[in-house]
Design a protein around this motif. Structure first.
Motif, mmCIF file in Angstrom:
data_model
loop_
_atom_site.group_PDB
_atom_site.id
_atom_site.type_symbol
_atom_site.label_atom_id
_atom_site.label_comp_id
_atom_site.label_asym_id
_atom_site.label_seq_id
_atom_site.Cartn_x
_atom_site.Cartn_y
_atom_site.Cartn_z
ATOM 1 N N SER A 198 25.282 8.194 -24.776
ATOM 2 C CA SER A 198 24.278 9.090 -25.353
ATOM 3 C C SER A 198 24.182 8.972 -26.860
ATOM 4 N N GLN A 216 27.460 13.749 -16.689
ATOM 5 C CA GLN A 216 27.196 12.659 -17.618
ATOM 6 C C GLN A 216 26.757 11.432 -16.819
ATOM 7 N N PRO A 217 26.119 10.427 -17.395
ATOM 8 C CA PRO A 217 25.771 10.285 -18.797
ATOM 9 C C PRO A 217 24.277 10.480 -19.042
ATOM 10 N N GLN A 265 34.601 12.123 -28.421
ATOM 11 C CA GLN A 265 35.035 10.793 -27.986
ATOM 12 C C GLN A 265 34.663 9.744 -29.027
ATOM 13 N N SER A 276 20.469 6.838 -19.265
ATOM 14 C CA SER A 276 21.242 7.292 -20.419
ATOM 15 C C SER A 276 20.494 7.089 -21.727
ATOM 16 N N ASP A 326 30.822 21.856 -21.058
ATOM 17 C CA ASP A 326 30.474 21.136 -22.278
ATOM 18 C C ASP A 326 29.524 22.003 -23.101
ATOM 19 N N PRO A 360 30.348 6.373 -26.100
ATOM 20 C CA PRO A 360 29.468 7.198 -25.254
ATOM 21 C C PRO A 360 28.039 6.695 -25.305
ATOM 22 N N SER A 400 25.994 15.747 -26.736
ATOM 23 C CA SER A 400 27.115 16.404 -26.079
ATOM 24 C C SER A 400 28.283 16.434 -27.055
ATOM 25 N N ASP A 442 30.907 14.062 -26.054
ATOM 26 C CA ASP A 442 30.644 12.694 -26.468
ATOM 27 C C ASP A 442 30.917 12.504 -27.954
#
Length: 604
Positions: free
Chosen positions: A524, A430-431, A460, A376, A396, A522, A454, A457
Motif C-alpha cells: 500500500s 490486507q493488502p 512495517q 493493492s 488497525d 508493504p 494503514s 503498514d
C-alpha cells in the motif's frame, strides 16, 4: 602515385557512403528511438526499467544464453587450435584430402546440415537439451581453417629451435603458436560468439520447449503488446555482440587478413574496463529485478463470472467494473506467454447492462477467466500481478487524506490541498486498502483522489528503513568496486589490487542479494509505476509526517511518528556514511596506485 577524383565523383561517393551507413545503422537507431522515446511521447526510461530492472525472466534468459555461448566459444577454440596445429605443422595420410573436405563442409549452407545433425542428435538422445545446440557448434570448420592459416604463417625454424631446447609439443603450442596467432584466435572468438548469439534455426529445430530457447529466439516471444518493451528487450540483446566487436574489431580484420600486428595491451585495457563495468551492472540489475518484480507485482483478488442462462448474461461483483476516462473496463488475470511470462493483467472493454444488489451483469466474458475485484495498487494494462488471498482481519488504524469537498465523521486535521482523517477500524483485511476499505466510504469517482494509509503498514515500512539504507549502499558498492578494478588494470603487476577489488565486488553483490531476500515492503506504500519514483516517496513521507504530528495526542500516532523520524534519520546516516566509506576506499586506491607508479619511476 596519388590519383585525384573530380568534385562530382567525391560528392557522389560521399552521398553513397552516407546512404549506405544510414541503411546499415537505421535499425540500430530505430531500436534506441523506440525504447527511449516510445511512440513520440518524449524521453522515457519506463520500458528500459521494465526490462532491465523489473523482469528477472528476461535477464535469466540473457545469462543462460551468455553461458551457452561461452561454452560453445571455449569448446570451439580448444578444438580449432588443436586441429589447426595438426593441419599446419604435421603430416599424415590424406591431409590435403581432409583439408579439402573441411573447406567443402565450411561452404555448405546451414539448412543442408540441419537434417543430418537432427538425426544424429536423435540417435544420441540429445534432442530437447542444451547439448543439441552445443555439440554441433563445437565442430564448426571455420575456426579450424582460420587457426590452420594462422599457424602456417609461423616459420618452422622457430619450432625446430624450440624442440632443440627441449620444449614439448604443448609448450610450443602454448608459448609460440598461440601468441603468434592471437589475431586469428580473436577472429575465431568473435565469429563463433556472433554465430552462437544469433542462432535461430538450430533452437527451433532441436528444442521443443520454449523455456529452453536462447535469447535470439525468445525475443520473438516477448509476450509484450507494448512496442517500447519489445524494443527495450532488443536493446540488451545488442549489447554483448556490440561490446565484443568494438573491443576486438581490429583483431577481427587482421585475423581474416592473416596479419599478426597485435594491438598491444593498452587498447584492450579499455575493452576490459568496459566489459567489467557492463557485467557488474547487468549482474546487479539481475539481483535487483528479482526483488522489484516481487514487490511491485500488483496483489489482486479475483472472481470468476457466473452465467445466467435465462438472461444470457454474465455477472461479476460490481467492484470488478472500473470506470475510467475512456469507458468501463474489466481486468482479466491471465498467464503471460513468451519471454515476459509472468502473470499479467489484460484490460477488457465492457458495458454494465443491469445491476442486482452488489453484482453487475454484462456479456462476452470468459467463463474460466479470473477477473480482478480488488487490487493493492491502481491497475494498468500488461502490468504484472499475483493472486493473493487476503490475510485474516486484524485491528488497525487508518490515516486518510481526502481532497477538499469530502467530509467524514472522524477526527480530522487540515492539510495542504485537503483534510486528514484518523479512522480507527476493528478489522482490516490486507493488502487491499486502497479499494476495499475506500469502497465502503466513497463511490468510485471520489476515492480515486484519496490516499489511505494503514498505520500497521507504516510501522512495517519504518522498521525496514535502516535495511533499505544498507541496500542503497550495497547497490552503489559494485559501481565503486568496478571503478577501483578499472584503476587497477595496469600494464604489469602481481594483480593483488585486482583480486582485492574482485573480492569486494563479489562480496557486495552477494550481500545485496541476501539483504534483498529479507526486504518486505508493504504494497500500500509502494509507487504505482516504478519503485524508484522518489517524488512519490517524498509526498508520502510528507503526508505521513503531517498526519502523525496532527494526531500526536493519540498514543499510537505519537509513537509511530517518533519511530518514523528516528528510523529515517538512521537510514540517512547509514547511506551517507556508506557513500563516504566507498569514496574514501576509491581515493585510497587511487593514492596507492599513484604512489606505486611514482616509486617505480623514481627507481628508474
Amino acid at each position: 602515385m596519388t590519383r585525384h577524383c573530380s568534385p562530382v565523383l567525391r560528392v557522389f561517393s560521399a552521398a553513397a557512403t552516407a546512404l549506405l551507413l544510414l541503411a546499415i545503422l537505421g535499425p540500430f537507431f530505430q531500436v534506441l528511438q523506440g525504447a527511449l522515446f516510445p511512440q513520440g511521447t518524449g524521453f522515457s526510461l519506463e520500458a528500459v526499467y521494465k526490462v532491465f530492472l523489473a523482469t528477472p525472466e528476461y535477464l535469466l534468459v540473457f545469462w543462460r544464453t551468455i553461458a551457452l555461448c561461452a561454452l560453445m566459444v571455449g569448446g570451439q577454440v580448444v578444438l580449432s587450435v588443436l586441429a589447426g596445429l595438426g593441419f599446419a605443422k604435421y603430416d599424415f595420410p590424406g591431409k590435403k584430402l581432409w583439408f579439402f573436405l573441411l573447406l567443402v563442409v565450411m561452404v555448405l549452407p546451414l539448412q543442408v546440415t540441419l537434417v543430418p545433425n537432427f538425426r544424429i542428435l536423435g540417435t544420441l538422445n540429445l534432442l530437447d537439451t542444451q547439448w543439441a545446440l552445443v555439440l554441433p557448434a563445437l565442430f564448426a570448420p571455420l575456426g579450424t581453417f582460420l587457426m590452420t592459416q594462422s599457424f602456417r604463417a609461423v616459420p618452422d625454424e622457430i619450432l625446430e629451435a624450440a624442440q632443440l631446447d627441449g620444449a614439448s609439443t604443448f609448450t610450443i603450442l602454448w608459448r609460440i603458436l598461440v601468441p603468434c596467432g592471437k589475431n586469428g584466435l580473436a577472429c575465431v572468438i568473435v565469429l563463433t560468439f556472433l554465430e552462437a548469439w544469433n542462432m535461430v534455426e538450430q533452437p527451433m529445430a532441436y528444442l521443443k520447449e520454449p523455456a529452453q530457447y536462447p535469447l535470439s529466439v525468445s525475443l520473438a516471444t516477448t509476450g509484450a503488446r507494448d512496442q517500447a518493451v519489445q524494443l527495450a528487450c532488443c536493446l540488451l540483446a545488442l549489447l554483448p555482440p556490440l561490446l565484443l566487436f568494438l573491443g576486438l574489431h581490429k583483431e577481427l580484420v587482421q585475423g581474416i587478413a592473416l596479419q599478426e600486428d597485435w594491438a598491444g595491451e593498452s587498447r584492450h585495457r579499455g575493452f576490459s574496463r568496459a566489459l567489467a563495468i557492463t557485467l557488474a551492472i547487468l549482474v546487479e540489475c539481475t539481483i535487483l529485478s528479482g526483488m522489484i518484480s516481487r514487490e511491485m507485482a500488483i496483489q489482486v483478488t479475483v472472481a470468476s463470472p457466473r452465467h445466467d442462462q435465462e438472461r444470457a448474461t454474465d455477472s461479476l461483483p460490481l467492484d470488478a467494473f472500473r470506470q475510467e476516462e475512456d469507458g468501463t473496463f474489466l481486468y482479466l488475470l491471465e498467464e503471460g506467454t513468451g519471454l515476459l511470462g509472468s502473470t499479467q493483467l489484460r484490460r477488457v472493454s465492457t458495458d454494465i447492462l443491469s445491476l442486482e444488489g452488489e453484482r453487475a451483469f454484462t456479456t462476452g466474458l470468459e467463463q474460466r477467466g479470473s477477473y480482478v475485484v480488488y487490487a493493492s495498487r491502481p491497475l494498468e494494462d500488461e502490468e504484472w500481478a499475483v493472486e493473493t488471498v487476503p490475510s485474516d482481519p486484524a485491528p488497525d488504524t487508518y490515516l486518510l487524506w481526502a481532497p477538499e469537498g469530502i467530509e467524514l465523521d472522524a477526527p480530522s486535521a487540515s492539510a495542504e490541498g485537503g483534510t486528514l482523517y484518523l479512522l480507527p477500524q476493528e478489522e482490516a483485511p490486507q493488502p487491499f486498502l486502497e479499494e476495499r476499505e475506500l469502497a465502503a466510504l466513497f463511490p468510485g469517482e471520489e476515492r480515486r483522489n484519496c490516499r489511505l494509509f494503514s498505520l500497521g503498514d507504516v510501522e512495517q515500512f519504518a522498521r525496514q528503513l535502516p535495511l533499505l539504507g544498507v541496500v542503497g549502499v550495497l547497490a552503489l558498492a559494485p559501481l565503486a568496486c568496478c571503478a577501483g578494478l578499472c584503476l587497477s588494470l595496469g600494464k604489469r603487476g602481481k594483480g593483488r589490487a585486482k583480486v582485492l577489488w574482485i573480492l569486494l565486488l563479489a562480496a557486495s553483490l552477494g550481500g545485496l542479494f541476501l539483504l534483498l531476500q529479507k526486504a518486505a515492503l508493504p504494497a500500500s506504500l509502494l509507487p504505482p509505476e516504478t519503485i524508484f519514483d522518489l517524488g512519490y516517496y517524498s509526498e508520502t513521507f510528507r503526508l505521513l509526517e503531517n498526519g502523525l504530528s496532527a494526531f500526536s495526542d493519540s498514543d499510537l500516532c505519537g509513537e509511530l511518528g517518533a519511530l518514523l523520524s528516528r528510523q529515517k534519520a538512521v537510514a540517512l546516516v547509514i547511506f551517507v556514511g556508506g557513500c563516504i566509506a566507498l569514496s574514501a576506499g576509491l581515493l585510497l586506491g587511487m593514492g596507492y596506485k599513484r604512489r606505486k607508479t611514482f616509486c617505480k619511476e623514481k627507481i628508474r
